[in-house]
Each structure stands twice: as C-alpha cells, then as structure tokens.
Design a protein around this motif. Structure first.
Motif, mmCIF file in Angstrom:
data_model
loop_
_atom_site.group_PDB
_atom_site.id
_atom_site.type_symbol
_atom_site.label_atom_id
_atom_site.label_comp_id
_atom_site.label_asym_id
_atom_site.label_seq_id
_atom_site.Cartn_x
_atom_site.Cartn_y
_atom_site.Cartn_z
ATOM 1 N N GLU A 5 49.033 3.996 35.048
ATOM 2 C CA GLU A 5 47.946 3.376 35.658
ATOM 3 C C GLU A 5 46.798 4.869 35.985
ATOM 4 N N ASN A 6 47.647 5.748 36.762
ATOM 5 C CA ASN A 6 47.501 7.192 37.409
ATOM 6 C C ASN A 6 47.903 8.236 36.552
ATOM 7 N N HIS A 7 47.350 7.914 34.836
ATOM 8 C CA HIS A 7 47.282 9.140 34.224
ATOM 9 C C HIS A 7 45.506 9.398 33.895
ATOM 10 N N ILE A 8 45.781 10.360 33.658
ATOM 11 C CA ILE A 8 43.718 10.523 33.420
ATOM 12 C C ILE A 8 43.887 10.701 31.597
ATOM 13 N N ILE A 9 43.162 9.852 30.609
ATOM 14 C CA ILE A 9 43.235 9.835 29.152
ATOM 15 C C ILE A 9 41.933 10.424 28.577
ATOM 16 N N ALA A 10 42.194 11.080 27.925
ATOM 17 C CA ALA A 10 41.538 11.591 27.386
ATOM 18 C C ALA A 10 41.206 11.940 25.852
ATOM 19 N N LEU A 11 40.406 11.162 25.219
ATOM 20 C CA LEU A 11 40.512 11.304 23.898
ATOM 21 C C LEU A 11 39.634 12.059 22.969
ATOM 22 N N PHE A 12 40.300 12.677 21.865
ATOM 23 C CA PHE A 12 39.945 14.096 21.728
ATOM 24 C C PHE A 12 39.833 13.664 19.615
ATOM 25 N N ARG A 13 38.706 14.791 19.167
ATOM 26 C CA ARG A 13 38.752 14.963 17.834
ATOM 27 C C ARG A 13 39.235 15.956 17.335
ATOM 28 N N ILE A 14 40.379 16.205 16.361
ATOM 29 C CA ILE A 14 40.845 16.826 16.586
ATOM 30 C C ILE A 14 41.137 17.604 15.135
ATOM 31 N N THR A 15 40.536 18.875 14.429
ATOM 32 C CA THR A 15 40.228 19.112 13.608
ATOM 33 C C THR A 15 41.130 20.170 13.668
ATOM 34 N N PRO A 16 43.261 20.274 13.006
ATOM 35 C CA PRO A 16 43.691 20.836 12.863
ATOM 36 C C PRO A 16 43.091 22.032 11.984
ATOM 37 N N ALA A 17 43.536 23.433 11.829
ATOM 38 C CA ALA A 17 43.611 25.173 10.853
ATOM 39 C C ALA A 17 43.915 24.701 9.570
ATOM 40 N N PRO A 18 43.677 25.241 9.225
ATOM 41 C CA PRO A 18 44.627 25.266 7.682
ATOM 42 C C PRO A 18 46.569 25.480 7.731
ATOM 43 N N GLY A 19 46.924 24.474 7.119
ATOM 44 C CA GLY A 19 48.527 24.904 7.562
ATOM 45 C C GLY A 19 49.387 23.956 8.417
ATOM 46 N N ILE A 20 48.447 23.360 9.054
ATOM 47 C CA ILE A 20 48.832 22.841 10.562
ATOM 48 C C ILE A 20 48.224 21.512 11.098
ATOM 49 N N GLY B 265 43.562 8.665 12.560
ATOM 50 C CA GLY B 265 42.225 9.169 12.032
ATOM 51 C C GLY B 265 42.786 10.599 12.909
ATOM 52 N N PRO B 266 41.114 11.752 12.982
ATOM 53 C CA PRO B 266 42.018 13.061 13.164
ATOM 54 C C PRO B 266 41.027 12.544 15.057
ATOM 55 N N TYR B 267 41.281 11.608 15.745
ATOM 56 C CA TYR B 267 40.786 10.634 17.099
ATOM 57 C C TYR B 267 43.046 10.674 17.526
ATOM 58 N N VAL B 268 42.683 11.671 18.864
ATOM 59 C CA VAL B 268 43.972 11.797 19.741
ATOM 60 C C VAL B 268 43.590 11.243 20.733
ATOM 61 N N LYS B 269 44.387 10.814 21.650
ATOM 62 C CA LYS B 269 44.644 10.450 22.949
ATOM 63 C C LYS B 269 45.763 11.055 23.590
ATOM 64 N N ILE B 270 44.978 11.797 24.567
ATOM 65 C CA ILE B 270 46.614 12.676 25.179
ATOM 66 C C ILE B 270 46.335 11.990 26.979
ATOM 67 N N ALA B 271 47.583 11.604 27.525
ATOM 68 C CA ALA B 271 47.856 11.497 28.710
ATOM 69 C C ALA B 271 48.084 12.401 29.781
ATOM 70 N N TYR B 272 47.494 12.633 30.728
ATOM 71 C CA TYR B 272 47.615 13.930 31.525
ATOM 72 C C TYR B 272 48.164 13.748 33.161
ATOM 73 N N PRO B 273 49.361 13.440 33.510
ATOM 74 C CA PRO B 273 49.788 13.418 34.779
ATOM 75 C C PRO B 273 48.487 13.825 36.027
ATOM 76 N N LEU B 274 48.636 12.964 36.944
ATOM 77 C CA LEU B 274 47.191 13.775 37.870
ATOM 78 C C LEU B 274 47.930 14.384 38.584
ATOM 79 N N GLY B 275 49.579 15.054 39.282
ATOM 80 C CA GLY B 275 49.954 16.433 39.551
ATOM 81 C C GLY B 275 49.298 17.135 39.244
ATOM 82 N N LEU B 276 48.410 17.526 37.961
ATOM 83 C CA LEU B 276 48.123 18.112 37.214
ATOM 84 C C LEU B 276 46.838 19.122 37.662
#
Ligand code: CAP
Ligand code: MG
Length: 430
Positions: A19-34, A74-85
């Motif tokens: 419950e104590n994480h900030i969650i960000a939803l990103f749409r990520i398009t990697p560069a070629p080869g990544i 798909g291209p959507y990724v959720k990233i969880a961030y500890p509040l201490g950041l």
C-alpha cells in the motif's frame, strides 16, 4: 548485456507492491536491440537509485530503495517506487524522479507516463482543493446547472475599461465567471491592478442588477512573489477566485500559491496552457490524466479537462477518464488505469472549454454531465449582437438542455439563441 550493466536488477515480475508504494504506469517503446524488460529496467533504475553502470558504493541496505518494474502488458509497464525515494510534500522532486531523466534515455525510442497512484502516506502531505466542487458552487450560489464562464475576446487588446465593460456585459447576460485569458496577465495596455479595480467595480454593479453572485478568474500568473502580491490584491478587493497557468508557472509556484490561497480563502482556477507540448503524443510524454491528478493533489479548485466537441484535440474517453479522476472519491483500477483512493482530497470542478458555443451546449452536457464549468469565449463575443446577447444565448442553451427542450424549439421563443444558431449552427470548430 555488458558486465557493468545491472538494469535487470530493477525488474521483478514476482514483486508485489505494498500500500505504501507509489505506482507509475508507463508506455515504453524500447530502442532497436533493447528488450522491453531491459528498457523497463532502465526506466526503473534511472528514476530511482541507479545509473548506467554497477557501483562500488552500493551497499545492500540501499537496494531497498530500488524501484521495481513488476507488471508487463504489451508496451505497458507498472513500476513500484518505495516511498523513501520521495521528499514529503514536494511535487517538483516527485516529477524529477518519475518524470525526469527517463524521457531522454537512448535505450528508449519513446516513453509516456500514463498514470500514477499515490498511497495515503504520500497524499497526507498535500492539502487538496480548499473549496472543491461544493465550495465553488456555494460561493456562486449555483446548485444544479453547469457553472458558466466567459473569456472576453480578443484575448488581449482591450484596455482595463474596455475589458471591465465586456465583463459587465457577460455578467449581466447571465455568465457566472469572467475569466482572464491565459496570456492576459499584466501587459502595457492592461496592467493587472488597473484591470482589477475596473473589473471589480463592474462586478459589484452586475451583482446588484442581476441578484446573482459573480466572480472574476483573475490571471495572476507571473513570477511567484508577484503572484503572491496579486493574490492578496484580489482578496483585498473581495474577489473569491484566482487563475494560474499552472504549467508555465510551475508546480513549486502552484504549491506556494495554494498556501497563500488558503490564507485568503481564494479558489484556484487552473489553466493548463503548455500541456499539449507533452500530453498529446500517445507514445511519449506525460498524460493529461497525470497532470490533472497532480493538480488535484496540490489543490486547485477548477481545471481544464478538454472537451470532445471543441477546437482542442481530445477524445471522449480521455476527457471522461480525466473528469472521473478529479471528481471521484475513489478511482477503480482497470487494465490501463490505476486505482486511487483520494481520501480527504476534495473533488475539482472539470472545465470544458475551447471552441464552444450555444449550439454545442446540449450535446456537451449529454457527454460530460451537468457538474462541470462551461467556458465560452468566442461563442459569446462572436454573437451578432455582442457579448451580453452571447451570454444570454449560453444560458438559454443551458436552460433548454436542463429542461430537455430541443434547441430549435427553444430558439423559437428566445431570440439570442436563435441568432447564435443562425451564425454557428452546430459546428464543431477546429
Ligand atoms: C478558449 C480559450 C481557452 C482554451 C484552452 C482559448 O477560448 O480561452 O484557453 O479552452 O484550452 O484561449 O482558446 P474559446 P483547454 O472559448 O474562444 O475557444 O480548455 O483545452 O485547456
Ligand atoms: Mg484562453
């Protein structure tokens, strides 16, 4: 991956955020080869504690501050961030983290911050709106119908007296709020103080004649200490509203003015000029949904959310999603939207504006509902018989919609509306 890279340490598909994480939803398009995982790891790393190489200074306890990319669709990724950041109560620092360097990384071809969820422990450092929807309606004495606003047009060019006269025309025609345009602050032909004095004289006159409460969305945008000075002046003259171009003024300035507004009981109208520089692309930038949620957190009372009928690009789905995000107490999470419990944070008045005129109002209310503010600039000041008639036509269109009477029928007995329909019909400007 070369031996010195550790980005995949920031990817953990088994990770379960608390419950104590900030969650960000990103749409990520990697560069070629990544790979998408490597790109997501780069985003999580660069926006939390990492950089391009492994480090000799990293100790095991520091790893608890690592963000984790944990959900992939798909291209959507959720990233969880500890509040201490994050620094308590600082939007600039939040954005420097989750919306900072990451947009410029060579490992990505594009990146969009689509949504963000704040835990209670992060929200508690922010005030949210002072008045909110209920408070603004109470100030204006407008119960059920949409609140109306109008920007005297041309957006810049009138001197204070001409501007105040236009304000009087709009107010006496039935408009609740006269709004400065986003680029009308204090310029040589229309200094803020001169406009303030002239407009407030007319506000009193219009209130006395109409028996309705009237307000002025005074654009105080400028350097922060100047905005504070202007806000105090607005309060001294008995106006209840200030307007801030929140993105050109900046988040730190908005946070300062939110505290000043608290002191003077001022409601904040948030104009979003500059947003389309980074909200418009579906592949890169920051969504207007995120901007609107940040503005609610800090505590604006109204914010422009777009309208699918107007001259600005906006889809119905996007506009309604933003409207829900700033008015609901709780947002239900969905496939590509993050849940959010807003707790004590009040709802914000959604503002529909841009290319609107009486012919579009019934459809606008059908699509966005009644609990909105409708701003009509050109659609009032382009009326064949001037601003007062334009204002009357706007109120007639709202009355027709509120009573489910077709506009054509209502126009038979309401000349100002008929004249507006004769000029613009139901056109959707662009
Ligand atoms: C509308 C407006 C607003 C836009 C902003 C303008 O005038 O005053 O700034 O609505 O866009 O300057 O264009 P009109 P948004 O009523 O004459 O179109 O509401 O999408 O942020
Ligand atoms: Mg404008």
């Amino acid at each position: 991956m070369p031996g010195f890279e550790w980005y995949l340490d920031f990817v953990d598909k088994e990770f379960e955020p608390t419950e104590n994480h900030i969650i960000a939803l990103f749409r990520i398009t990697p560069a070629p080869g990544i790979s998408l995982e490597e790109a997501a790891g780069r985003v999580a790393s660069e926006s939390s504690i990492g950089t391009w190489t492994t480090l000799t200074t990293l100790t095991p306890d520091m790893r608890s501050l690592m963000a984790k990319a944990y959900w992939f669709n798909g291209p959507y990724v959720k990233i969880a961030y500890p509040l201490g950041l994050f620094e308590e109560g600082s939007l600039p620092q939040l954005l420097s983290s989750v919306a900072g360097n990451v947009f410029g990384m060579r490992a990505l071809r594009a990146l969009r911050l689509v949504d963000i969820r704040f835990p209670a422990k992060y929200i508690e450092y922010f005030k949210g709106p002072q008045h909110g929807v209920e408070g603004v309606r109470r100030i204006l004495g407008v119960k059920d119908r949409p609140i109306t606003a109008s920007v005297p047009k041309p957006k810049v060019g009138m001197d204070p007296q001409q501007y105040a006269e236009a304000a009087y025309q709009a107010w006496s025609g039935g408009i609740d709020l006269v709004k400065d345009d986003e680029n009308l602050t204090s310029i040589s032909i229309n200094r803020f103080e001169d406009r303030l004095k002239a407009v407030m004289r007319m506000r009193d006159k219009a209130e006395a004649e109409t028996g309705e409460r009237k307000g002025w969305l005074a654009n105080i945008t400028g350097e922060t200490s100047e905005m504070i000075r202007r806000a105090k002046l607005v309060a001294d003259y008995g106006n209840h509203f200030i307007m801030i171009d929140i993105l050109t003024a900046g988040w730190a300035a908005l946070q300062t003015l939110r505290d000043v507004a608290e002191e003077y009981g001022l409601a904040i109208h948030a104009h979003r000029a500059f947003h389309a520089a980074f909200t418009r692309s579906k592949r890169h930038g920051v969504s207007m949904l995120v901007v609107a949620k940040l503005a609610r957190l800090v505590g604006v009372d109204h914010i422009h959310v777009g309208t699918p009928l107007g001259k600005m690009a906006a889809t119905r789905r996007e506009v309604l999603r933003i409207k829900n995000a700033i008015t609901a107490g709780r947002i239900r999470g969905g496939k590509l939207i993050l849940g959010q419990d807003w707790r004590y944070i009040k709802p914000v008045v959604p503002v529909a504006s841009g290319g609107l005129h009486p012919g579009l109002i019934p459809r606008l209310i059908e699509v966005m509902g009644r609990n909105i503010m409708i701003q009509v600039g050109g659609g009032v000041w382009g009326h064949p018989r001037g601003g007062r008639a334009g204002a009357i036509a706007v109120r007639q269109a709202i009355d027709a919609a509120m009573n489910n009477v077709p506009l054509e029928e209502y126009a038979e007995t309401h000349v100002e509306l008929r004249e507006a329909l004769e000029k613009w019909g139901y056109v959707r400007p662009k």
